[in-house]
Design an enzyme around this catalytic site. Sequence first.
Site, mmCIF file in Angstrom:
data_model
loop_
_atom_site.group_PDB
_atom_site.id
_atom_site.type_symbol
_atom_site.label_atom_id
_atom_site.label_comp_id
_atom_site.label_asym_id
_atom_site.label_seq_id
_atom_site.Cartn_x
_atom_site.Cartn_y
_atom_site.Cartn_z
ATOM 1 N N THR A 23 0.762 -1.263 0.088
ATOM 2 C CA THR A 23 0.019 0.154 -0.065
ATOM 3 C C THR A 23 0.929 1.358 0.069
ATOM 4 O O THR A 23 2.250 1.294 0.619
ATOM 5 C CB THR A 23 -1.200 0.036 1.040
ATOM 6 O OG1 THR A 23 -1.592 1.278 1.329
ATOM 7 C CG2 THR A 23 0.014 -0.071 2.558
ATOM 8 N N SER A 73 -1.449 3.146 10.654
ATOM 9 C CA SER A 73 -2.327 2.199 11.446
ATOM 10 C C SER A 73 -1.700 1.024 11.563
ATOM 11 O O SER A 73 -0.686 0.647 11.025
ATOM 12 C CB SER A 73 -3.834 2.113 10.524
ATOM 13 O OG SER A 73 -3.573 1.234 9.585
ATOM 14 N N TYR A 87 -2.970 -1.721 10.418
ATOM 15 C CA TYR A 87 -3.078 -2.497 9.066
ATOM 16 C C TYR A 87 -1.879 -1.933 8.124
ATOM 17 O O TYR A 87 -1.246 -2.768 7.669
ATOM 18 C CB TYR A 87 -4.439 -2.174 8.381
ATOM 19 C CG TYR A 87 -4.231 -2.052 6.822
ATOM 20 C CD1 TYR A 87 -4.239 -3.168 6.413
ATOM 21 C CD2 TYR A 87 -3.997 -1.058 6.277
ATOM 22 C CE1 TYR A 87 -3.745 -3.367 4.848
ATOM 23 C CE2 TYR A 87 -4.037 -1.050 4.788
ATOM 24 C CZ TYR A 87 -3.949 -2.035 4.221
ATOM 25 O OH TYR A 87 -3.608 -2.233 2.800
ATOM 26 N N HIS A 88 -1.676 -0.773 8.231
ATOM 27 C CA HIS A 88 -0.618 -0.223 7.313
ATOM 28 C C HIS A 88 0.769 -0.869 7.678
ATOM 29 O O HIS A 88 1.578 -1.152 7.088
ATOM 30 C CB HIS A 88 -0.628 1.280 7.230
ATOM 31 C CG HIS A 88 -1.775 1.783 6.283
ATOM 32 N ND1 HIS A 88 -2.698 2.328 6.865
ATOM 33 C CD2 HIS A 88 -1.970 2.204 5.079
ATOM 34 C CE1 HIS A 88 -3.818 2.811 5.952
ATOM 35 N NE2 HIS A 88 -3.151 2.645 4.943
ATOM 36 N N LYS A 144 1.629 -4.050 6.425
ATOM 37 C CA LYS A 144 2.186 -3.958 5.039
ATOM 38 C C LYS A 144 3.742 -3.835 5.235
ATOM 39 O O LYS A 144 4.188 -4.469 4.256
ATOM 40 C CB LYS A 144 1.262 -3.042 4.356
ATOM 41 C CG LYS A 144 -0.015 -3.484 4.151
ATOM 42 C CD LYS A 144 -0.274 -4.588 3.134
ATOM 43 C CE LYS A 144 -1.746 -4.641 2.554
ATOM 44 N NZ LYS A 144 -2.057 -5.833 1.719
HETATM 45 P P1 NAD Z 1 -11.224 -7.369 0.394
HETATM 46 O O1 NAD Z 1 -11.398 -7.251 2.096
HETATM 47 O O2 NAD Z 1 -12.303 -6.944 -0.580
HETATM 48 O O3 NAD Z 1 -10.634 -8.921 0.006
HETATM 49 C C1 NAD Z 1 -9.517 -9.645 0.617
HETATM 50 C C2 NAD Z 1 -10.184 -11.040 0.498
HETATM 51 O O4 NAD Z 1 -9.028 -11.803 1.193
HETATM 52 C C3 NAD Z 1 -11.339 -11.304 1.155
HETATM 53 O O5 NAD Z 1 -12.185 -11.663 0.219
HETATM 54 C C4 NAD Z 1 -11.111 -12.111 2.011
HETATM 55 O O6 NAD Z 1 -11.877 -13.098 2.587
HETATM 56 C C5 NAD Z 1 -9.787 -12.796 1.844
HETATM 57 N N1 NAD Z 1 -8.892 -13.014 2.961
HETATM 58 C C6 NAD Z 1 -8.574 -12.221 3.975
HETATM 59 N N2 NAD Z 1 -7.470 -13.101 4.833
HETATM 60 C C7 NAD Z 1 -7.611 -14.242 4.181
HETATM 61 C C8 NAD Z 1 -6.896 -15.481 4.696
HETATM 62 N N3 NAD Z 1 -6.026 -15.538 5.773
HETATM 63 N N4 NAD Z 1 -7.016 -16.644 4.115
HETATM 64 C C9 NAD Z 1 -7.811 -16.395 2.706
HETATM 65 N N5 NAD Z 1 -8.545 -15.406 2.198
HETATM 66 C C10 NAD Z 1 -8.366 -14.298 3.046
HETATM 67 O O7 NAD Z 1 -9.856 -6.192 -0.011
HETATM 68 P P2 NAD Z 1 -9.362 -5.685 -1.402
HETATM 69 O O8 NAD Z 1 -10.080 -4.156 -1.318
HETATM 70 O O9 NAD Z 1 -9.768 -6.530 -2.383
HETATM 71 O O10 NAD Z 1 -7.874 -5.546 -1.033
HETATM 72 C C11 NAD Z 1 -7.104 -6.502 -1.757
HETATM 73 C C12 NAD Z 1 -5.758 -6.327 -1.064
HETATM 74 O O11 NAD Z 1 -5.090 -4.941 -1.967
HETATM 75 C C13 NAD Z 1 -5.411 -6.225 0.242
HETATM 76 O O12 NAD Z 1 -4.397 -6.943 0.592
HETATM 77 C C14 NAD Z 1 -5.264 -4.567 0.364
HETATM 78 O O13 NAD Z 1 -4.267 -4.391 1.564
HETATM 79 C C15 NAD Z 1 -4.773 -4.093 -0.982
HETATM 80 N N6 NAD Z 1 -5.231 -2.837 -1.231
HETATM 81 C C16 NAD Z 1 -6.569 -2.652 -1.368
HETATM 82 C C17 NAD Z 1 -6.771 -1.034 -1.730
HETATM 83 C C18 NAD Z 1 -8.269 -0.650 -1.814
HETATM 84 O O14 NAD Z 1 -8.439 0.576 -1.832
HETATM 85 N N7 NAD Z 1 -9.257 -1.656 -1.839
HETATM 86 C C19 NAD Z 1 -5.767 0.059 -1.787
HETATM 87 C C20 NAD Z 1 -4.431 -0.654 -1.727
HETATM 88 C C21 NAD Z 1 -4.219 -1.954 -1.465
HETATM 89 N N1 USQ Z 2 -11.448 10.140 4.740
HETATM 90 C C1 USQ Z 2 -12.280 10.792 4.848
HETATM 91 N N2 USQ Z 2 -13.412 10.707 5.109
HETATM 92 C C2 USQ Z 2 -14.188 9.409 5.017
HETATM 93 C C3 USQ Z 2 -13.193 8.417 4.744
HETATM 94 C C4 USQ Z 2 -12.023 8.621 4.801
HETATM 95 O O1 USQ Z 2 -11.843 11.956 5.026
HETATM 96 O O2 USQ Z 2 -15.406 9.488 5.014
HETATM 97 C C5 USQ Z 2 -9.961 10.019 4.913
HETATM 98 C C6 USQ Z 2 -9.223 9.294 5.711
HETATM 99 O O3 USQ Z 2 -9.059 10.120 6.889
HETATM 100 C C7 USQ Z 2 -7.829 9.307 4.917
HETATM 101 C C8 USQ Z 2 -8.355 9.086 3.384
HETATM 102 O O4 USQ Z 2 -9.393 9.733 3.374
HETATM 103 O O5 USQ Z 2 -7.144 10.497 5.156
HETATM 104 C C9 USQ Z 2 -8.286 7.965 2.822
HETATM 105 O O6 USQ Z 2 -9.153 6.936 3.700
HETATM 106 P P1 USQ Z 2 -9.660 5.453 3.064
HETATM 107 O O7 USQ Z 2 -10.425 4.991 4.081
HETATM 108 O O8 USQ Z 2 -10.411 5.915 1.789
HETATM 109 O O9 USQ Z 2 -8.351 4.737 2.915
HETATM 110 P P2 USQ Z 2 -7.306 4.128 3.722
HETATM 111 O O10 USQ Z 2 -7.579 4.100 5.102
HETATM 112 O O11 USQ Z 2 -6.056 4.529 3.458
HETATM 113 O O12 USQ Z 2 -7.179 2.651 3.276
HETATM 114 C C10 USQ Z 2 -7.493 2.315 1.843
HETATM 115 C C11 USQ Z 2 -7.747 0.772 1.617
HETATM 116 C C12 USQ Z 2 -6.431 0.100 2.204
HETATM 117 C C13 USQ Z 2 -5.185 0.642 1.233
HETATM 118 C C14 USQ Z 2 -5.355 2.312 1.280
HETATM 119 C C15 USQ Z 2 -4.205 2.744 0.210
HETATM 120 O O13 USQ Z 2 -8.803 0.347 2.603
HETATM 121 O O14 USQ Z 2 -6.563 -1.303 1.921
HETATM 122 O O15 USQ Z 2 -4.050 0.042 1.692
HETATM 123 O O16 USQ Z 2 -6.555 2.652 0.941
HETATM 124 S S1 USQ Z 2 -3.366 4.096 0.823
HETATM 125 O O17 USQ Z 2 -4.385 4.928 1.253
HETATM 126 O O18 USQ Z 2 -2.637 4.574 -0.354
HETATM 127 O O19 USQ Z 2 -2.708 3.652 2.102
#
Ligand code: NAD
Ligand code: USQ
Length: 415
Positions: free
Chosen positions: A144, A179, A181-182, A185
Amino acid sequence: MKIAVLGGDGYCGWATALYLSKKGHAVAIVDNFLRRQWDHELGAQTLTPIRPLSDRLRIWQKVTGKTIELFVGDVADYDFLESTIKAFEPDAIVHFAEQRSAPYSMIDRKHAIFTQVNNVVGTMNVLFAIRELRPQCHLIKLGTMGEYGTPNIDIEEGYITIEHNGRKDVLPYPKQPGSFYHLSKVHDSHNIMFCCKIWGIRATDLNQGVVYGTMTDEVELDEALINRFDYDDVFGTVLNRFCVQAAIGQPLTVYGSGGQTRGFLDIRDTVRCIEIACENPAKAGECRVYNQFTEQFSVLELARMVEAAGKKLSMNVEIDHLPDPRVESEQHYYNAKHSKLIDLGLQPHLLSDSLLDSLVNIAVKYRDRVDASLMLPQVNWREPRNDRRLQKSMTARATLGGAENSDVQTGKTKR
Ligand code: NAD
Ligand code: USQ
């Protein structure tokens, strides 16, 4: 190629699995449906009515004649992962299977630890499985952009050249995640880099920005293939949330002043980036890092764009500034490089007015499914476990006999 998509029932994974299958690759989905369970835990559901995975796969086969294999299980369970990799013998593993919500990881100690165990153990299992069973297999891992945080200098793609006391080296770019979560990663990135070095594994770490949109050519083939569209305060990402808020006439929830700037990309570019990474594998021992986003916006800029799109559709969109529940800079310098995927052929879908109109229109189409109580943020970085809605929904589940399940969802799985 034979490509295993770990997390293929999720948002990015489903779109990617269909796209790669359509392109003629042999695809397998690996998932344990945790994401669907988290919706139950949180009392939330996707805006779009997604079907069970078995239905989705049956309809995909009916519409395209293509079969996607399915392995149901936990990537953090090594016995399961080992048997899956032995059975499918992938050339590439695309690893999406993690807990990906920053707010979810900040609910309390249990959710923080679950997130890190699920993500870090899962990725270590993948690394060991590659070493032991498929040493030539290319790992494409979703990282991420949030690993870097918001430093006051330009962000490079993974590595930075540093001169110090007259000496020079190329080093991993400093990480300042925001966070638990982050942070997970960042731990993954270190483990991947180390395994590439010691075992000669080939890996591409894709530091993805915030993804928006739900439609891709493949999911549009049949309504039963529709992808998820999360808008709740825990899993909903910012632009998706703003579009839904506009559609139901609620003020857009800008946290703080809204100067938080992030990289963004269309889900159609996510799937193409994965294809590009598959087609151009890393060399043995190489740990490449690509920044996977196409444009950067501040949260307030996005809100103003949605406000303008709403006006065109005769909606009265208001913008609210709420106290920021997160600990993050509300005004900062941000300039992140993102040229490596473009050099390899990515042609970005930029956030045009028409695209924004179509995002708002999807929200309007499904607005009867929206639960307006999921708009205000309930997880606060400074005060873990102050989330009454979560407590209420978990208590309700326990009363309904779901107590063991709610433990499964939050980490007490059989590992
Ligand atoms: P998502 O939660 O929609 O999908 C993740 C999938 O992985 C789910 O179907 C879940 O059931 C499965 N999963 C989680 N843990 C598991 C485990 N231990 N074993 C088997 N399956 C498991 O998430 P997404 O939005 O599709 O994101 C996918 C990936 O991309 C994540 O690693 C996330 O960090 C990364 N990512 C997402 C975004 C975004 O904006 N959605 C941005 C940057 C990075
Ligand atoms: N935010 C608002 N209002 C909202 C929701 C979010 O102002 O209602 C702000 C947050 O405070 C943050 C920004 O928008 O500053 C982004 O938040 P987000 O929830 O859209 O994204 P984030 O928490 O960063 O996480 C998402 C995905 C995560 C991925 C990440 C990419 O859930 O899996 O890793 O985006 S990045 O942001 O580049 O790290």
